[in-house]
Scaffold this active site. Structure first.
Site, PDB file in Angstrom:
ATOM      1  N   LYS A  13       1.704 -21.269   7.702  1.00 58.39           N
ATOM      2  CA  LYS A  13       0.641 -21.215   7.625  1.00 58.39           C
ATOM      3  C   LYS A  13       0.190 -19.722   7.851  1.00 58.39           C
ATOM      4  O   LYS A  13       0.398 -19.448   9.416  1.00 58.39           O
ATOM      5  CB  LYS A  13      -0.359 -22.508   8.574  1.00 58.39           C
TER       6      LYS A  13
ATOM      7  N   SER B 101      -1.092   0.761  10.167  1.00 58.76           N
ATOM      8  CA  SER B 101      -0.408   0.470  11.231  1.00 58.76           C
ATOM      9  C   SER B 101       0.055   1.407  12.220  1.00 58.76           C
ATOM     10  O   SER B 101       0.724   3.055  11.481  1.00 58.76           O
ATOM     11  CB  SER B 101       1.399  -0.074  10.824  1.00 58.76           C
TER      12      SER B 101
ATOM     13  N   GLU C  89      -9.451  -9.360  16.835  1.00 56.15           N
ATOM     14  CA  GLU C  89      -7.858  -8.971  17.616  1.00 56.15           C
ATOM     15  C   GLU C  89      -7.778  -7.713  17.320  1.00 56.15           C
ATOM     16  O   GLU C  89      -7.647  -6.546  17.897  1.00 56.15           O
ATOM     17  CB  GLU C  89      -6.947 -10.307  17.805  1.00 56.15           C
TER      18      GLU C  89
END
Length: 100
Positions: A19, A39, A69
């Site tokens: 999930k 990234s 975050e």
């Protein structure tokens, strides 16, 4: 179902998919501009904010946490845009809208 790995716990749905959650962060209600993040390990690659769900975590809370975050963005979770499955069928991701 939950499977433990060193320093991680993956949560799986009834069909065995890991999930995950992701958010498309829109600049306005018109949804004509979306925030993508590059990234640090591959600066040429762009991705949508998201990640795996912790055990006992609700998808909504996980989505809000991942956006904060990864990008420091605070906003409101919107509607479910769709559910994605990766090619090898091991992850299932709920994708929601996110904005002010």
């Amino acid at each position: 179902v939950m499977k433990l790995k060193p320093n991680q716990a993956w949560t799986y749905d009834r069909e065995g998919y890991k999930k995950q959650v992701a958010c498309l962060c829109f600049r306005s209600e018109q949804e004509d501009e979306v925030l993508l993040v590059s990234s640090s390990w591959n600066p040429e690659q762009w991705f949508v904010l998201g990640g795996g769900m912790e055990p006992e975590e609700e998808p909504e809370g996980a989505a809000i946490w991942e956006v904060y975050e990864e990008a420091g963005v605070k906003g409101k979770l919107g509607r479910l845009l769709g559910i994605l499955e990766n090619q090898d069928r091991t992850h299932r991701t709920d994708v929601c809208s996110y904005g002010d």
